[in-house]
Design an enzyme around this catalytic site. Structure first.
Site, PDB file in Angstrom:
ATOM      1  N   TYR A  27       0.842  -1.190   0.000  1.00 52.39           N
ATOM      2  CA  TYR A  27       0.000   0.000   0.000  1.00 52.39           C
ATOM      3  C   TYR A  27       0.882   1.248   0.000  1.00 52.39           C
ATOM      4  O   TYR A  27       0.644   2.189  -0.770  1.00 52.39           O
ATOM      5  CB  TYR A  27      -0.901  -0.023   1.225  1.00 52.39           C
ATOM      6  CG  TYR A  27      -1.635   1.274   1.491  1.00 52.39           C
ATOM      7  CD1 TYR A  27      -2.719   1.654   0.706  1.00 52.39           C
ATOM      8  CD2 TYR A  27      -1.244   2.115   2.532  1.00 52.39           C
ATOM      9  CE1 TYR A  27      -3.397   2.839   0.954  1.00 52.39           C
ATOM     10  CE2 TYR A  27      -1.917   3.294   2.782  1.00 52.39           C
ATOM     11  CZ  TYR A  27      -2.981   3.659   1.987  1.00 52.39           C
ATOM     12  OH  TYR A  27      -3.648   4.833   2.240  1.00 52.39           O
TER      13      TYR A  27
ATOM     14  N   LYS B 176       1.451   4.398  -2.850  1.00 52.75           N
ATOM     15  CA  LYS B 176       1.387   5.829  -2.585  1.00 52.75           C
ATOM     16  C   LYS B 176       2.658   6.538  -3.067  1.00 52.75           C
ATOM     17  O   LYS B 176       2.601   7.670  -3.552  1.00 52.75           O
ATOM     18  CB  LYS B 176       1.145   6.078  -1.100  1.00 52.75           C
ATOM     19  CG  LYS B 176      -0.220   5.609  -0.627  1.00 52.75           C
ATOM     20  CD  LYS B 176      -1.345   6.277  -1.418  1.00 52.75           C
ATOM     21  CE  LYS B 176      -2.718   5.885  -0.955  1.00 52.75           C
ATOM     22  NZ  LYS B 176      -3.795   6.564  -1.711  1.00 52.75           N
TER      23      LYS B 176
END
Length: 262
Positions: free
Chosen positions: A140, A144
């Site tokens: 994750y 980003k």
């Protein structure tokens, strides 16, 4: 857009936790077009634009007449596997930026995350400044970092204004956890709105900034967010009734399983 008209803002991921908080706080100030995959409340049923961010044509159809985009849509868990982040967080971010460029949208505010720099937190290497090398703590977090880098490319190559906000841990109640690291990176819903408003309005064409409340134990520098964007956090988890900070020199240890449960 005339000087007295409200800016028309596309808010992707408007049905998520952060999106719901922003819509409630910024709806009177901006002409917000909320996007999501399905309406979760009656209030959104008539105005929600249904679209899948992994489908470019659906995303492009959202952009006409939009002045700026606040892009929140995507997998939000640091425990997401590759398949969970590939579509919404990798392909979806590209689709939003490309559609904004093609439609002539001036600015995109990207929801990045503290997890883009979570390696510093895992190894307790504080303080963390926004200009330090990325150190994601999860796939994750990797997604980003990708979004930040892609935003930089779209700014350099096409002149699209991109502001990435590394959002902390947002919760209505910071005392719902006893993990010092989470309380330290708490972002109140009101401060989240202040940070996004600043990112929409500041005369800054590109930047990556932390968005965290005024917590006394925070380890992430928000000086540039305050000076360059004009962000003024007004909330602090220690101000909640019953809150008590155990001051630990250098910062309390990070959970051994970080970022699980964050």
């Amino acid at each position: 857009m005339s000087d007295d008209a409200k800016k028309r803002i596309l808010l992707t991921g408007a049905t998520g936790g952060v999106g719901t908080a922003l819509l409630a706080r910024l709806d009177d100030e901006y002409d917000i077009v909320p996007q999501g995959r399905h309406a979760r409340t009656e209030g959104l049923r008539d105005r929600l634009r249904i679209a899948d961010v992994t489908d470019y044509d659906q995303v492009r159809a959202l952009m006409d007449g939009i002045d700026a985009v606040v892009h929140l849509a995507g997998s939000a868990s640091p425990e997401s596997d590759w398949e969970a982040v590939l579509g919404p967080n990798i392909v979806g971010q590209r689709n939003v930026l490309e559609a904004a460029r093609d439609a002539g949208v001036r600015r995109v505010v990207l929801a990045s995350s503290n997890h883009a720099m979570g390696g510093y937190d895992r190894h307790e290497q504080w303080p963390v400044h926004s200009d330090m090398p990325p150190w994601p703590d999860s796939l994750y977090g990797v997604s980003k970092v990708f979004g930040e880098a892609l935003g930089r490319h779209y700014h350099d190559a096409f002149g699209l204004e991109v502001i990435a906000l590394r959002i902390g841990w947002m919760s209505e109640d910071p005392l719902s956890t006893d993990v010092d690291l989470l309380r330290a990176m708490w972002l109140s819903p009101d401060d989240a709105a202040r940070a996004v408003r600043s990112a929409l309005e500041a005369d800054v064409p590109f930047g990556i900034y932390y968005a965290i409340s005024a917590n006394p134990n925070r380890r992430w520098d928000i000086t540039d967010t305050m000076l360059e964007l004009g962000y003024r956090p007004q909330d602090d988890w220690t101000a909640f009734p019953g809150a008590h900070e155990e001051v630990v020199e250098g910062g309390a240890d990070s959970p051994g399983n970080w970022p699980e449960g964050s």
